[in-house]
Structures are given as C-alpha cells and as structure tokens.
Design an enzyme around this catalytic site. Structure first.
Site, PDB file in Angstrom:
ATOM      1  N   HIS A 105      17.987  -0.277   8.893  1.00 49.16           N
ATOM      2  CA  HIS A 105      16.629  -0.293   8.362  1.00 49.16           C
ATOM      3  C   HIS A 105      15.600  -0.889   9.305  1.00 49.16           C
ATOM      4  O   HIS A 105      14.447  -1.079   8.915  1.00 49.16           O
ATOM      5  CB  HIS A 105      16.565  -1.084   7.055  1.00 49.16           C
ATOM      6  CG  HIS A 105      17.302  -0.473   5.918  1.00 49.16           C
ATOM      7  ND1 HIS A 105      16.715   0.378   5.011  1.00 49.16           N
ATOM      8  CD2 HIS A 105      18.590  -0.587   5.540  1.00 49.16           C
ATOM      9  CE1 HIS A 105      17.602   0.756   4.111  1.00 49.16           C
ATOM     10  NE2 HIS A 105      18.759   0.189   4.422  1.00 49.16           N
TER      11      HIS A 105
ATOM     12  N   LYS B 142       2.178  -5.148   1.461  1.00 57.06           N
ATOM     13  CA  LYS B 142       3.526  -5.117   2.025  1.00 57.06           C
ATOM     14  C   LYS B 142       3.841  -6.530   2.511  1.00 57.06           C
ATOM     15  O   LYS B 142       2.938  -7.370   2.559  1.00 57.06           O
ATOM     16  CB  LYS B 142       3.634  -4.123   3.187  1.00 57.06           C
ATOM     17  CG  LYS B 142       2.474  -4.210   4.193  1.00 57.06           C
ATOM     18  CD  LYS B 142       2.534  -3.127   5.246  1.00 57.06           C
ATOM     19  CE  LYS B 142       1.967  -1.792   4.824  1.00 57.06           C
ATOM     20  NZ  LYS B 142       2.980  -0.777   4.553  1.00 57.06           N
ATOM     21  N   ARG B 143       5.126  -6.789   2.871  1.00 57.06           N
ATOM     22  CA  ARG B 143       5.426  -8.108   3.415  1.00 57.06           C
ATOM     23  C   ARG B 143       4.504  -8.421   4.603  1.00 57.06           C
ATOM     24  O   ARG B 143       4.100  -7.531   5.335  1.00 57.06           O
ATOM     25  CB  ARG B 143       6.889  -8.185   3.873  1.00 57.06           C
ATOM     26  CG  ARG B 143       7.882  -8.394   2.755  1.00 57.06           C
ATOM     27  CD  ARG B 143       7.651  -9.706   2.003  1.00 57.06           C
ATOM     28  NE  ARG B 143       7.842 -10.865   2.829  1.00 57.06           N
ATOM     29  CZ  ARG B 143       9.011 -11.457   3.042  1.00 57.06           C
ATOM     30  NH1 ARG B 143      10.103 -11.005   2.467  1.00 57.06           N
ATOM     31  NH2 ARG B 143       9.108 -12.516   3.809  1.00 57.06           N
TER      32      ARG B 143
ATOM     33  N   LYS C 161       3.397  -5.279  11.146  1.00 59.29           N
ATOM     34  CA  LYS C 161       2.671  -4.478  10.148  1.00 59.29           C
ATOM     35  C   LYS C 161       1.154  -4.589  10.333  1.00 59.29           C
ATOM     36  O   LYS C 161       0.388  -3.857   9.734  1.00 59.29           O
ATOM     37  CB  LYS C 161       3.077  -4.906   8.739  1.00 59.29           C
ATOM     38  CG  LYS C 161       4.550  -4.616   8.425  1.00 59.29           C
ATOM     39  CD  LYS C 161       4.913  -5.078   7.034  1.00 59.29           C
ATOM     40  CE  LYS C 161       6.399  -4.968   6.715  1.00 59.29           C
ATOM     41  NZ  LYS C 161       6.840  -3.603   6.360  1.00 59.29           N
TER      42      LYS C 161
ATOM     43  N   THR D  30       7.891   2.750   2.525  1.00 58.26           N
ATOM     44  CA  THR D  30       8.039   3.510   1.281  1.00 58.26           C
ATOM     45  C   THR D  30       6.786   3.337   0.426  1.00 58.26           C
ATOM     46  O   THR D  30       6.487   4.187  -0.412  1.00 58.26           O
ATOM     47  CB  THR D  30       9.280   3.060   0.481  1.00 58.26           C
ATOM     48  OG1 THR D  30       9.312   1.628   0.481  1.00 58.26           O
ATOM     49  CG2 THR D  30      10.557   3.604   1.093  1.00 58.26           C
TER      50      THR D  30
ATOM     51  N   LYS E  28       4.394   5.989  -2.048  1.00 60.06           N
ATOM     52  CA  LYS E  28       3.878   5.701  -3.403  1.00 60.06           C
ATOM     53  C   LYS E  28       2.383   5.967  -3.466  1.00 60.06           C
ATOM     54  O   LYS E  28       1.866   6.526  -4.439  1.00 60.06           O
ATOM     55  CB  LYS E  28       4.186   4.244  -3.787  1.00 60.06           C
ATOM     56  CG  LYS E  28       5.674   3.960  -3.913  1.00 60.06           C
ATOM     57  CD  LYS E  28       6.016   2.470  -3.913  1.00 60.06           C
ATOM     58  CE  LYS E  28       7.505   2.308  -3.621  1.00 60.06           C
ATOM     59  NZ  LYS E  28       7.877   0.930  -3.246  1.00 60.06           N
TER      60      LYS E  28
HETATM   61  C1  26V Z   1      14.122  -8.711   8.378  1.00 61.20           C
HETATM   62  C2  26V Z   1      13.874  -9.878   9.046  1.00 61.20           C
HETATM   63  C3  26V Z   1      14.773 -11.024   8.820  1.00 61.20           C
HETATM   64  C4  26V Z   1      14.657 -12.116   9.840  1.00 61.20           C
HETATM   65  C5  26V Z   1      13.315 -12.335  10.445  1.00 61.20           C
HETATM   66  C6  26V Z   1      12.453 -11.143  10.680  1.00 61.20           C
HETATM   67  C7  26V Z   1      12.766  -9.954   9.910  1.00 61.20           C
HETATM   68  C8  26V Z   1      11.957  -8.852  10.026  1.00 61.20           C
HETATM   69  C9  26V Z   1      12.220  -7.707   9.341  1.00 61.20           C
HETATM   70  C10 26V Z   1      13.293  -7.623   8.526  1.00 61.20           C
HETATM   71  C11 26V Z   1      13.484  -6.350   7.836  1.00 61.20           C
HETATM   72  C12 26V Z   1      14.871  -6.053   7.437  1.00 61.20           C
HETATM   73  C13 26V Z   1      15.109  -4.684   7.003  1.00 61.20           C
HETATM   74  C14 26V Z   1      14.057  -4.056   6.149  1.00 61.20           C
HETATM   75  O1  26V Z   1      13.649  -4.558   5.137  1.00 61.20           O
HETATM   76  N1  26V Z   1      13.634  -2.894   6.564  1.00 61.20           N
HETATM   77  C15 26V Z   1      12.709  -2.056   5.831  1.00 61.20           C
HETATM   78  O2  26V Z   1      13.498  -1.098   5.131  1.00 61.20           O
HETATM   79  C16 26V Z   1      12.709  -0.177   4.402  1.00 61.20           C
HETATM   80  C17 26V Z   1      13.652   0.692   3.626  1.00 61.20           C
HETATM   81  O3  26V Z   1      14.414   1.473   4.488  1.00 61.20           O
HETATM   82  C18 26V Z   1      11.812   0.605   5.321  1.00 61.20           C
HETATM   83  O4  26V Z   1      11.021   1.479   4.556  1.00 61.20           O
HETATM   84  C19 26V Z   1      10.933  -0.332   6.127  1.00 61.20           C
HETATM   85  O5  26V Z   1      10.186   0.391   7.077  1.00 61.20           O
HETATM   86  C20 26V Z   1      11.796  -1.378   6.817  1.00 61.20           C
HETATM   87  O6  26V Z   1      11.001  -2.363   7.443  1.00 61.20           O
END
Ligand code: 26V
Length: 752
Positions: free
Chosen positions: A310, A491-492, A497, A598, A602
């Site tokens: 992801h 979004k987060r 982003k 996603t 929406k």
């Molecule tokens: C996780 C972390 C954890 C540690 C610190 C920084 C950091 C930055 C990003 C993430 C994201 C982890 C994976 C995630 O949530 N990906 C999202 O997955 C969605 C569903 O597939 C996708 O639509 C998003 O673009 C993607 O960011």
C-alpha cells in the site's frame, strides 16, 4: 411480527415515548435478529483477510441499508416523531484504522459479503482505536477514544487460543462482528482481544506503561512507535493477531475434515500491508507441529498467502531488528532464519533480495514477496512503480506474482447512505440496476446535456452543502456560505499529501484579496485529518492551518471571499457529511507518492470535480472522465522520481527565484500569524519548506495556484460545471469495491 411490534416489544413502551438511546439499542437488537436469519456464506474455499486495521465506521445505518429495511425503519421513526439520523448518532464510532488502508479493508468486507464470497476478516479489538484529536491553542492534542460499550456491534465468543511470547503465554478471546452484504451474503469480522486488558493503565493523554503486555496489548491502534517499547508493542500486537488467525484457520480446516497438506485448495490469506506478515512463519510453525516438513510447509503457505503493498514510502516499509523479534517471538526465529537461508541459497548474487539484511534487520515485505504467490499494488500507476522502481529486483525474479488491483469503495456507504438524494435521483433516471452493477452508472451519460437533470444535480449538491454548513456551524462553530466554492481536503496529515501546499495557496489568496484582487467566487477550504502523535512537521502544518483559520475568518474583508475550516477529529462520520458537499476534491499529493487514494473516488461518486496531480488512482479518474472533466497539475511521477534519483530538487532555488513563492513562505512567520501562533512551530515549518521540503511543495505550488484559479473561474459557468459533475458520477462505476473484489477473486483467491 411487524417492525413496529418488534421494536415496541424490545422497548417495553411505544416508540414515540422512547429516547434516542433506547431506540438505538432496540434497533441494534433488531438488526442482530434480522442478520441471524441470513445463513452464513459458505463454500469450498475460504478467504481470511488479515489486517491490523478495519476502519468500519458506524454500523447501524449501513446494516439497515444492506438488510433492505432502511426506508421502512426511517418511515416508522418519522411517523412517531423520531429521527433515524439522531438515533444513529447514539452509536459510538469505532476508530480502528488510520485512514485509507483500514477503510479499504472495511469496504472490502462489505463487497465480499455482498458478492456472497466465503471470506472473513481477522484483526484486533483495540479498546481505544486511534486517538481522538482535540484542538487547543491551534494545536493537536491526542486523547483516548473509548468506543466499546455494552450495546456495541461486537459479540463475545467462546473461541480462545493460547499465544506464546517467549516465556509468557496469554489466552486470547475472539469477538465477532456480523458483516451483512447488500440484499445477500453474511460473513464475519473476527477481532481478537485479551480478557486481562487494563484500561486504567492509560494516564496523561494517550501515554501508558508499554511493558505489561497482558494488560496493554490491545489498548491502542498503532501506539506511538517512536521509542523501542512502542515498536516492541507493535510486534507483540502483530504476532498476537496472526497467531490467532493461523490457529483459527487450522481449527476450521480440521473441523471441515480438510487435509492440511491441501490447504491451498481450501484457504486463501490476504496479507493487508506488512502488518500481518508474521502469519507466514507462524503458519509454517503450526504445520510443522502437525507433522509436515519445513520444506512442504513453506510450499503450502506460499500457495495460500497473497500480499498487498500500500505504499512506497521507505519509512513505512517495516523492518524489525532481529533482537526485537528474538525477544517477542523467539520460537519463530529458526523459521525466519530458514526462510532467509532458502532465499540466500537461491539468489546468492543479489543481497537486495535477502529477508535479513546485513544489519540484522528483517524486511517484512521481502518475506511476503518470496513466500506469497501474489503481490499486488493498489492502482495502475502504483503497480507500475512497484514493478519498475521500488520492487524491481523482485519483479525481475517473480514477474508472474505481480498484479494490479485498483482500489474501490463501497457505494452502499459512500452514496446510498451518505447521499440518499443523489442515489434517489440516479435510480429515478436509470433504474436500480446500478446498485448491483455499478458499471450501469455509465447510462447517466445519456443525460449529460439534459438541462433539467443537470439543474436537479446542482440542487442536490446545494442541499448537501447547506447540510454540511449547518453541521460545521454546530460542531466547529464556524459560519460558512453554501454559495461559495467548497474545496475539500480531508485525509491523514502527511507531508507527501501536501496540505501545506494548500495552506500556502490560501496565503496567496489572502494576500491577493488584501491587495484588492478578489477570486471569481468566494472560496471555502475545508481540511480534516489527524497527524501521527510523533510527527512534528505534520503537527506544524495543522498549526499553520488553524492559525490561518483564525486570521482569515476574523478579517471582515477577507472573510467575505475566503474561509478556512479545519474539522476537529475527522473520522468516517464527518466524511459522510462533507464528501457529498464538495465542489472541488483536493488530491494534491506529490506524484508517485500516493499509492492510490480512495477519498478521491468517494468525491467523484458524489459529483465533485478533482483538482489533483497525476498520482495514484487520480490517473485512472482522469482517463475515465477525460481531461476536460478534471483539473490536473504538477510534475509527473517520472519527473519526480528522476529528481529524487539525481538529487535535483532544491527548495531554496524555487524560493529565491519566485517573488510570489517567497512572499507566501515568508508570511508563515509574519507578525499577523505570530500574534496567533507558536513562534517555533511556524519557524520550523518555514525552515523546512525552504531548506528541505522532501515532498517538493514549492515545485508544484505555482502550477497548483493557477489551475485552482481556473477551476474556481469555471465554477461560475454552471452549465459547464454541472455537466462535469454528471460525467464524474457517471464514470465512477469502475471504482466500486465490488469490481475490485471480483478481480481479487478472479485472479488471486479463486473462491468460486
Ligand atoms: C504508514 C506510515 C507508518 C510509519 C510512519 C509513516 C507512514 C506513512 C504512511 C503509512 C501508510 C501505510 C499504508 C497506507 O495506509 N497506505 C494507503 O493505502 C490506501 C489503500 O490502499 C491507499 O489508497 C493510499 O494511497 C495509501 O497511502
């Protein structure tokens, strides 16, 4: 028994005299009854979708829709002077996810059930989920968000498994959530917990003693992992989750009388990001205990497991030091060592493929890629980048494993529930078939020049904007004008982003207005999102936005043309209010960095027009609607990747070269903002933008501003704009998660 009789029986009084809370409880019981009348979906092969996050949102409204009784319940309550919306508001919101990844898992469950596929979710029953966000002094604070209560959607079961961490063994307990599909299908989400959790451990904010595993294991989702204890706790959580999943699978297979050696014929496991990756060695360990050799067990597990990636962000790809794993799961180490040995023997010339690197770190994604039969990305561009850049050595060795599954969203929640007006209009125009096959929405194209239809679409949008404005007034205390253009950026919070780019554009607009250059139409920019507790820069961006909100909304002149709102504690319920109200969907990540997105889908489904970079699924949105029905800007992913590879981006050059960029960045530490905000936070953000700007904000800022200006100008042309809205809705069918899940089943799971 009629609905009315049933509810009255449960209430012990008539509906009119019941409180909203009593009605909520009665409806919850009614929904459970109705759900249990539906048989559980079965089949020869079963999917286990393992995920550390399931951002399921409130359940009541969605369940009523899927059971086909929403209208009936709504009418009955109205007849008795009650409001279903108010009753549904009694439900606590489960925040069991960070954002896209967890929400995707929830949409997938809805589609798996609806397609009557034999598949369950497996995850953790966090007591507080993700923190609740509060704003004080224009800053984010984190507080616990308890969502469990007597009347909640989970059912306690008698299913318990022993889970061993080194010398300690704990006993788990499984809780079940019913997942009812739309009109048909019934599966489960299994969430595991410990009976010994002590919620009193939580002290200041969301800090707690991280060493007492029996008491703290499932307290929070992703507790702050900036220290060693936090990271260890995360490994404890992950192992607890997958050991339970593996034991559940073996138990169910034995009950069905299936030969464990033929597991790949009967079981599919989807590993949602790397958080459940330890399921691979754990399942191998359990199969060895059943008398199967290591080699055979590894082969069986490879046939069962599939991995979804992801993100390409390096810092998000999990690598655990061996010493941590040795502490938490010493009994898995020989197996992980054996799996790595297999890789080293097979590919001794390529160290990039090793599971255990030279520093003794275990790369979870590498474990997944070697020992799964499928590796998928979540949007076409993302999968291409995985194959040819990020995971290239793996693609070269395992080309057949790689595949794309562009994400999707459930239209039940993201249209029928949150925008019944638009859903009703669509049904009036093209009938009900779109509810079962979203591709049918394409038939709306027939009306793309129909003035009456376009006007109606516009009226619905206006109505949703009025509803959102009332909501924002009530919850955030800010007045916004539904006449203005609603630009929504939810979004987060993360630098990639680029909420900071939107904030810089707000500064640009502010200065323009101060100079007497007014936008074509007043603009309202609505933000929402949480920053990870230890992510200082993301918190600084929130701080800047909140300072701008105060400055701008209180300026008697500027506020006539521009408003800023940062929603507090953005969550699924708030998304359901603001997404249908959006005119412009802000999807402005640095190209190559947003795997899919996603939220973008929406918004599109609800008739917003995308203002975005050519990133993630935005690219597919652009291809579907055509370049004339989307606003794109910014450098391409190839250009961005090239800049990274050549160290070719220097923010300071952009700052020095452009007067306009310089004045926006300088304004962050202007007297106006420093009077409101915190000197050091604003200065650190400014320094970062000038001297680091890892996600290249200044690279795309000017292009963003000018394309946004065009969009706001075009908004004035109502005929043109409403046609764009219609095309966006009509072409959004591809993004139904029913389509995504059909593809997962066709290419990976083979459940049918
Ligand atoms: C996780 C972390 C954890 C540690 C610190 C920084 C950091 C930055 C990003 C993430 C994201 C982890 C994976 C995630 O949530 N990906 C999202 O997955 C969605 C569903 O597939 C996708 O639509 C998003 O673009 C993607 O960011």
């Amino acid at each position: 028994m009629t609905l009315e009789e049933s509810l009255t029986g449960k209430l012990g009084k008539n509906i009119a005299s019941a409180s909203d809370a009593e009605l909520y409880r009665a409806l919850l019981a009614y929904v459970k009854e109705k759900t249990n009348e539906r048989p559980l979906t079965t089949g020869n092969k079963k999917l286990y979708y393992i995920s550390a996050e399931f951002l399921i949102g409130r359940q009541l409204g969605k369940n009523l829709i899927n059971l086909g009784i929403y209208k009936e319940v709504n009418e009955l309550l109205e007849k008795n002077g009650k409001s279903l919306a108010k009753v549904a508001d009694e439900e606590m919101e489960p925040s069991l996810g960070n954002g896209g990844l967890g929400r995707l898992a929830a949409c997938f469950l809805d589609s798996i059930a609806t397609l009557d596929l034999n598949g369950d979710g497996v995850g953790l029953r966090y007591h507080f989920g993700l923190f609740k966000q509060e704003f004080r002094n224009h800053k984010q604070y984190e507080v616990p968000d308890r969502w469990l209560s007597e009347d909640c959607c989970l059912t306690k079961t008698d299913v318990c498994f022993p889970v061993t961490f080194g010398k300690t063994t704990v006993m788990s307990r499984m809780y079940d959530l019913d997942v009812v599909g739309f009109k048909k299908g019934h599966t489960k989400l299994h969430l595991f917990d410990l009976d010994t959790i002590d919620e009193n451990l939580v002290k200041e904010g969301i800090s707690f003693d991280k060493t007492q595993i029996e008491k703290n294991l499932t307290l929070f989702l992703y507790p702050d992992d900036s220290d060693k204890d936090g990271q260890l706790l995360r490994i404890y959580q992950q192992y607890f989750m997958v050991s339970n999943a593996a034991q559940l699978i073996i138990k169910e297979q034995k009950e069905l009388g299936h030969d464990l050696r033929r597991m790949a014929d009967h079981v599919a496991i989807q590993i949602n990001d790397t958080h459940p990756s330890l399921v691979i060695p754990e399942l191998i360990r359990l199969l060895i205990k059943e008398g199967i050799s290591f080699r055979d067990a590894a082969g069986i597990v490879t046939g069962v497991c599939a991995y979804t990636n992801h993100t390409i962000l390096a810092e998000a790809l999990e690598k655990w030091p061996m010493s941590y794993l040795n502490k938490v799961v010493p009994h898995l180490m020989p197996i992980i060592g054996g799996l790595d040995f297999g890789v080293v023997c097979a590919y001794h010339d390529n160290h990039n493929l090793n599971i255990i690197d030279g520093e003794g770190k275990v790369h979870m994604a590498r474990l997944d890629m070697h020992y799964s039969h499928s590796v998928n990305g979540v949007a076409a561009l993302h999968t291409k980048i995985l194959k040819h850049q990020e995971l290239r050595p793996f693609f070269e060795n395992y080309a057949e494993k790689f595949n794309n599954k562009t994400n999707g969203i459930t239209f039940r929640r993201w249209l029928m529930l949150c925008n019944p007006e638009l859903a009703g209009m669509i049904t009036d125009l093209i009938g009900e078939d779109w509810m079962y096959n979203a591709a049918e929405l394409e038939r709306l194209m027939y009306f793309h020049n129909d003035e009456g239809v376009l006007r109606h679409l516009d009226e619905i949008k206006r109505h949703k904007k009025e509803e959102a404005a009332l909501f924002i007034k009530e919850k955030e205390g800010v007045d916004i004008d539904p006449e203005s253009v609603f630009c929504i950026h939810v979004k987060r919070m993360h630098e990639y982003k680029r909420q900071q780019m939107n904030a810089l554009n707000i500064i640009y607009e502010y200065m323009n207005i101060k100079n007497g250059n007014y936008p074509a139409r007043p603009i309202t920019v609505i933000f929402g999102g949480k920053a990870a507790p230890a992510y200082y820069m993301a918190k600084n961006v929130i701080h800047l936005i909140l300072c701008l909100q105060q400055l701008i909304n209180n300026d008697p002149v500027v506020s006539r043309y521009l408003k800023v709102v940062m929603l507090q504690n953005y969550n699924i319920s708030k998304a359901e209010v603001v997404i249908p109200a959006a005119d412009i969907s802000e999807q402005i990540s640095l190209a190559s960095k947003e795997a899919s997105g996603t939220g973008n889908m929406k918004f599109m489904l609800n008739g917003a027009v995308t203002l975005g970079t050519n990133d993630g699924a935005n690219v597919e949105i652009r291809d579907l609607v055509g370049i004339e029905n989307i606003y794109t800007f910014g450098k391409s992913s190839d250009e961005v990747i090239n800049l990274y590879n050549t160290n070719g981006y220097h923010a300071i050059d952009f700052y020095n070269r452009s007067e306009s960029i310089r004045s926006c960045v300088d304004f962050i530490t202007s007297d106006e903002l420093r009077r409101i905000g915190d000197d050091s936070m604003l200065r650190d953000l400014q320094d970062n933008l000038k001297n680091k700007d890892w996600f290249m904000t200044l690279l795309d800022l000017e292009h963003y501003s000018s394309v946004k200006e065009t969009a706001v100008f075009d908004y004035q042309n109502r005929a043109k704009w409403t046609r764009m809205m219609l095309v966006n809705v009509a072409r959004s069918g591809f993004f139904s998660s029913d389509r995504t899940i059909t593809e997962y089943d066709r290419d990976i799971w083979h459940l049918r």
